[in-house]
Motif scaffolding. Structure first.
Motif, PDB file in Angstrom:
ATOM      1  N   PHE A   1      34.047  57.294  46.606  1.00 17.83           N
ATOM      2  CA  PHE A   1      35.162  58.241  46.564  1.00 17.83           C
ATOM      3  C   PHE A   1      36.387  57.474  46.089  1.00 17.83           C
ATOM      4  CE2 PHE A   1      38.943  59.915  48.710  1.00 17.83           C
ATOM      5  CZ  PHE A   1      38.859  61.279  48.485  1.00 17.83           C
ATOM      6  N   ALA A   2      37.167  58.081  45.206  1.00 14.66           N
ATOM      7  CA  ALA A   2      38.393  57.447  44.726  1.00 14.66           C
ATOM      8  C   ALA A   2      39.495  58.491  44.713  1.00 14.66           C
ATOM      9  CB  ALA A   2      38.191  56.874  43.327  1.00 14.66           C
ATOM     10  N   ALA A   3      40.706  58.066  45.070  1.00 12.15           N
ATOM     11  CA  ALA A   3      41.826  59.005  45.106  1.00 12.15           C
ATOM     12  C   ALA A   3      43.117  58.300  44.732  1.00 12.15           C
ATOM     13  CB  ALA A   3      41.968  59.623  46.490  1.00 12.15           C
ATOM     14  N   GLN A   4      43.982  59.056  44.070  1.00 13.61           N
ATOM     15  CA  GLN A   4      45.364  58.626  43.880  1.00 13.61           C
ATOM     16  C   GLN A   4      46.186  59.505  44.815  1.00 13.61           C
ATOM     17  OE1 GLN A   4      47.062  58.798  39.953  1.00 13.61           O
ATOM     18  NE2 GLN A   4      48.746  57.512  40.564  1.00 13.61           N
ATOM     19  N   VAL A   5      46.969  58.865  45.675  1.00 12.08           N
ATOM     20  CA  VAL A   5      47.698  59.564  46.723  1.00 12.08           C
ATOM     21  C   VAL A   5      49.189  59.300  46.568  1.00 12.08           C
ATOM     22  CG1 VAL A   5      47.959  59.863  49.223  1.00 12.08           C
ATOM     23  CG2 VAL A   5      45.723  59.255  48.265  1.00 12.08           C
TER      24      VAL A   5
END
Length: 129
Positions: free
Chosen positions: A102-106
């Motif tokens: 899982f990858a996210a930009q927050v």
């Protein structure tokens, strides 16, 4: 600088298929951000009490790449991408070994206690540069 936060997948984190329910990845990365801030030496309760500043997630762009399963040992890696006067932009990955699941930009923003945008205190901006 990358912060690492370890966790194990519990039965309660999974769905009927035995894989991590999609919303739980957001919980995992939230826990990791909390520990990242704590590791910087920022006491969020004290920040709220002394300056009336709280952090809130404004935006998450997420990619679900591969499922985590019950009893997996995972690591959430948090990397600072940018800091502005009122925003912190982070890249977070949930990994099993070297595999990114899982990858996210927050985007996290500073808010006053009334919910209005606020500048990050200078002391926090210094910690992030």
């Amino acid at each position: 600088m990358t912060h690492r936060f370890s966790l194990r997948v519990y039965y309660e984190d999974t769905d009927l298929a035995g894989i991590v329910y999609y919303a739980n990845y957001l919980k995992f990365i939230e826990r990791a951000r909390t520990e990242w801030v704590r590791g910087l030496g920022v006491d969020q309760k004290a920040l709220k009490e002394s300056e009336g500043i709280v952090f809130a997630v404004r935006r998450v762009e997420a990619d679900y790449l591969s499922p985590a399963r019950f009893d997996d040992d995972l690591v959430v890696e948090t990397t600072l991408e940018a800091v502005t006067g009122a925003r912190i932009i982070l890249h977070q990955e949930v990994k099993r070994g070297e595999e990114v699941l899982f990858a996210a930009q927050v985007t996290v923003v500073a808010l006053s206690e009334t919910g209005h945008p606020a500048r990050l205190p200078a002391s926090i901006r210094l910690l992030l540069h």
